[in-house]
Structure formats: C-alpha cells, structure tokens
Write a protein that holds these residues in place. Structure first.
Motif, PDB file in Angstrom:
ATOM      1  N   TYR A   1       0.829  -1.192   0.000  1.00 47.13           N
ATOM      2  CA  TYR A   1       0.000   0.000   0.000  1.00 47.13           C
ATOM      3  C   TYR A   1       0.870   1.251   0.000  1.00 47.13           C
ATOM      4  N   PHE A   2       0.540   2.178  -0.839  1.00 41.05           N
ATOM      5  CA  PHE A   2       1.043   3.546  -0.828  1.00 41.05           C
ATOM      6  C   PHE A   2       0.131   4.340  -1.752  1.00 41.05           C
ATOM      7  N   PRO A   3       0.097   5.655  -1.648  1.00 34.10           N
ATOM      8  CA  PRO A   3      -0.773   6.431  -2.530  1.00 34.10           C
ATOM      9  C   PRO A   3      -0.428   6.177  -3.996  1.00 34.10           C
ATOM     10  N   ARG A   4      -1.381   5.725  -4.772  1.00 38.46           N
ATOM     11  CA  ARG A   4      -1.109   5.342  -6.163  1.00 38.46           C
ATOM     12  C   ARG A   4      -0.655   6.527  -7.013  1.00 38.46           C
ATOM     13  N   LEU A   5      -1.015   7.725  -6.585  1.00 44.09           N
ATOM     14  CA  LEU A   5      -0.653   8.916  -7.340  1.00 44.09           C
ATOM     15  C   LEU A   5       0.849   9.177  -7.304  1.00 44.09           C
ATOM     16  N   VAL A   6       1.551   8.518  -6.404  1.00 49.61           N
ATOM     17  CA  VAL A   6       3.001   8.671  -6.318  1.00 49.61           C
ATOM     18  C   VAL A   6       3.667   8.243  -7.625  1.00 49.61           C
ATOM     19  N   ILE A   7       3.154   7.190  -8.254  1.00 53.42           N
ATOM     20  CA  ILE A   7       3.777   6.652  -9.473  1.00 53.42           C
ATOM     21  C   ILE A   7       3.729   7.652 -10.626  1.00 53.42           C
ATOM     22  N   PRO A   8       2.563   8.167 -11.034  1.00 52.91           N
ATOM     23  CA  PRO A   8       2.567   9.114 -12.151  1.00 52.91           C
ATOM     24  C   PRO A   8       3.335  10.398 -11.861  1.00 52.91           C
ATOM     25  N   ILE A   9       3.314  10.872 -10.610  1.00 55.04           N
ATOM     26  CA  ILE A   9       4.077  12.077 -10.285  1.00 55.04           C
ATOM     27  C   ILE A   9       5.568  11.807 -10.402  1.00 55.04           C
ATOM     28  N   SER A  10       6.017  10.638  -9.954  1.00 53.97           N
ATOM     29  CA  SER A  10       7.433  10.291 -10.084  1.00 53.97           C
ATOM     30  C   SER A  10       7.846  10.158 -11.544  1.00 53.97           C
ATOM     31  N   THR A  11       6.931   9.714 -12.400  1.00 51.73           N
ATOM     32  CA  THR A  11       7.225   9.629 -13.836  1.00 51.73           C
ATOM     33  C   THR A  11       7.472  11.010 -14.421  1.00 51.73           C
ATOM     34  N   VAL A  12       6.635  11.969 -14.042  1.00 47.70           N
ATOM     35  CA  VAL A  12       6.796  13.345 -14.514  1.00 47.70           C
ATOM     36  C   VAL A  12       8.124  13.923 -14.034  1.00 47.70           C
ATOM     37  N   LEU A  13       8.490  13.656 -12.780  1.00 47.50           N
ATOM     38  CA  LEU A  13       9.721  14.193 -12.225  1.00 47.50           C
ATOM     39  C   LEU A  13      10.960  13.538 -12.839  1.00 47.50           C
ATOM     40  N   SER A  14      10.920  12.233 -13.056  1.00 43.17           N
ATOM     41  CA  SER A  14      12.079  11.542 -13.637  1.00 43.17           C
ATOM     42  C   SER A  14      12.354  12.006 -15.055  1.00 43.17           C
ATOM     43  N   ASN A  15      11.306  12.371 -15.787  1.00 38.88           N
ATOM     44  CA  ASN A  15      11.501  12.857 -17.155  1.00 38.88           C
ATOM     45  C   ASN A  15      12.121  14.246 -17.185  1.00 38.88           C
ATOM     46  N   LEU A  16      12.141  14.955 -16.053  1.00 37.33           N
ATOM     47  CA  LEU A  16      12.818  16.246 -15.992  1.00 37.33           C
ATOM     48  C   LEU A  16      14.325  16.096 -16.222  1.00 37.33           C
ATOM     49  N   VAL A  17      14.875  14.970 -15.806  1.00 33.27           N
ATOM     50  CA  VAL A  17      16.306  14.730 -16.032  1.00 33.27           C
ATOM     51  C   VAL A  17      16.589  14.620 -17.525  1.00 33.27           C
ATOM     52  N   LYS A  18      15.739  13.908 -18.241  1.00 31.55           N
ATOM     53  CA  LYS A  18      15.900  13.781 -19.688  1.00 31.55           C
ATOM     54  C   LYS A  18      15.710  15.142 -20.365  1.00 31.55           C
ATOM     55  N   LEU A  19      14.759  15.918 -19.851  1.00 33.06           N
ATOM     56  CA  LEU A  19      14.538  17.253 -20.402  1.00 33.06           C
ATOM     57  C   LEU A  19      15.778  18.121 -20.219  1.00 33.06           C
ATOM     58  N   ALA A  20      16.407  18.029 -19.054  1.00 28.91           N
ATOM     59  CA  ALA A  20      17.610  18.821 -18.790  1.00 28.91           C
ATOM     60  C   ALA A  20      18.740  18.439 -19.752  1.00 28.91           C
TER      61      ALA A  20
END
Length: 290
Positions: A125-144
């Motif tokens: 169990y953990f808030p399921r919304l953590v996964i899509p938010i982490s996807t958005v944040l991890s793609n910031l590295v690729k954007l940089a």
C-alpha cells in the motif's frame, strides 16, 4: 486466556490505520507528500531502468532529438521548404522538440500507470498517485539533458552570426515546462484510469501522440498556416500556445499569446481535476479489472 487476549487486542493503538476512501472527492493529497521519499526512489528507479543494459546510456536522449531534427531539416526544410520565421532551422526544430519530447514522455509514462505497476499495487500500500508524479519528475532529467544539447547548438549559431539576446522572456521557460508537465500528468492519469477496463486506449496512445505532434507547431510556425480553417484547428490544440510562447521566450519572435496560455491553463486545470477524480475512483477497484 482467550477473553484476556481479546481484550488486549481491542485496546491496541495503531500508528496508522488504512481505510478505503469512499468519497468521490476524497483525494487525500497530503498523504502523497508523506510518501515523498518513496516518490524519489521511484524517480531514481525510472531513470536508472531506462539506461540499464544499454551501451550509450544517457546519450540516447541526445541522439533521439538530433536524428529527429535531421529528419525535419530534410523533410520540412529542404523538401517542403517551410519557413522558420527567420530562426535557423536546427534550433527552431530543436526548441519545439525538446519540450514536446518531455510532454510525450510524461503522457506515455503516466498513461500506463495501472497496467505497468499492477504487481506492486497488488502487494504494497502507498498512494497510487506517487507513481505518475514520479514519472513526470524523472523525465525532468531527460529534459535537462536535451536542453543542454539545445544550448550547445544555440551557442554554435551565436558564434556564427545569429544573435540571440538574453531577456526577461527566458523566465517563461520554467513556467511553460510546468504547464507541459501538468498537461501530461492530467491527460495521462485519465487515460491510465480508462485503460484498466478498455485496453484499446493503450494501443491508441502510441499513434495518438504522433498525430498530436503534427497538430502542434513544432516543424512549422503558426504564422505559416494561411487557411483559417486549419489554423483554427491547430489553435484549438492547447499545446500550440505553449510551443509558440516557448519560441517567443527564446528567440523573441512572434507574439506572446496570453489568451492562448490562459486557454491552455484552463485545459490543464480541467484535465487535472477530472483526472484526479477518475484516478481516485478507479484505484479502489482496478485490481479486479486489470
């Protein structure tokens, strides 16, 4: 002894009690913040997994926009001879592709949240919304990484006579990036929620992104479209004002479409609002349908 044990169980105090959320608007976003450490672990996982067992590693995020820019130079620049508003073609295409690739990665990653992580969701169990938010944040590295490539090409043209001046408009770039991230997150979690019952959406998302790219002024400026009918269709795309405003911010060409950005902002708010509601509703029963 059984009576004593039963009384002891009844008096136990738990640190946290997990209960199903019954309200449609019971999003409990504070809980997502409590699991921020887990979120950063998922960010690291996504970034490392994308380069695991690859030879070139992060260089793929440089090779992809370079190859796409070369194809645009040949097809749209040489063959179609589409103008780029006086901006060198390479940095014109690269500027749009950099932000578009980020949106595309966020949308495709978040739209697969339930299907790709059903094994984890069914055990922990953990808030399921953590996964899509982490996807958005991890793609910031690729954007940089891709922005570094863009600035390298920008420096080349700067030393070869094309003057690009730094101005206050560059401050718009972080805002436009956030808008792209929220747009990808909002639409992505809506599609992710729908794919739990309708797998067709996971198939449609692939070429749907490709069609959307050509409806966004990445390979051409909006000023190139003369037909009012086609121009209206492209302007109805909420990504159009963001890409056009990005080029205004970087090159000071064209106009800053404030009304268009407000329209994009409304679409972002609406997609996030309905996305969170649908996501919250689906996460209760998705294990029965996935």
């Amino acid at each position: 002894m059984n009576i004593a044990a039963s009384a002891q169980v009844d008096t136990e105090v738990w640190d946290m009690e997990i209960q199903p959320k019954t309200g449609l608007f019971d999003l409990n976003l504070k809980e997502v913040w409590k699991y921020r450490d887990l979120m950063w672990l998922f960010v690291r996982r996504d970034f490392v997994a994308s380069f695991k067992q690859t030879i070139l590693g992060p260089l793929w995020h440089v090779i992809q926009p370079i190859m796409t820019t070369i194809m645009f130079l040949i097809v749209f620049g040489r063959i179609a001879n589409i103008p780029t508003d006086g901006i060198p073609s390479a940095i014109f295409y690269m500027s749009g592709l950099t932000l578009w690739n980020y949106f595309s990665a966020c949308l495709s990653g978040t739209s697969n949240t339930f299907l790709a992580n059903s094994g984890i969701f069914g055990k922990v169990y953990f808030p399921r919304l953590v996964i899509p938010i982490s996807t958005v944040l991890s793609n910031l590295v690729k954007l940089a990484i891709q922005f570094v490539l863009f600035f390298a090409i920008w420096t080349y043209y700067q030393y070869n006579g094309f003057a690009i001046t730094l101005s206050w408009t560059w401050l718009l770039v972080p805002l436009l990036t956030i808008m792209m991230a929220l747009m990808g997150l909002g639409i992505g979690i809506i599609i992710s929620s729908l794919t739990t019952k309708y797998r067709d959406f996971s198939i449609l998302i692939g070429f749907g992104i490709q069609i959307l790219m050509y409806l966004t002024p990445i390979a051409y400026p909006l000023s190139y479209i003369d037909n009012p009918k086609y121009k209206m269709i492209i302007q109805a795309n909420p990504l159009t004002p963001i890409i056009e405003s990005l080029r205004f911010a970087l090159f000071q060409t064209g106009e800053l479409d404030v009304r268009g950005l407000l329209y994009s902002g409304v679409v972002i708010v609406v997609s996030l609002f309905f996305g969170l509601i649908i996501f919250n509703r689906v996460q209760k029963t998705f294990m029965d349908t996935v």
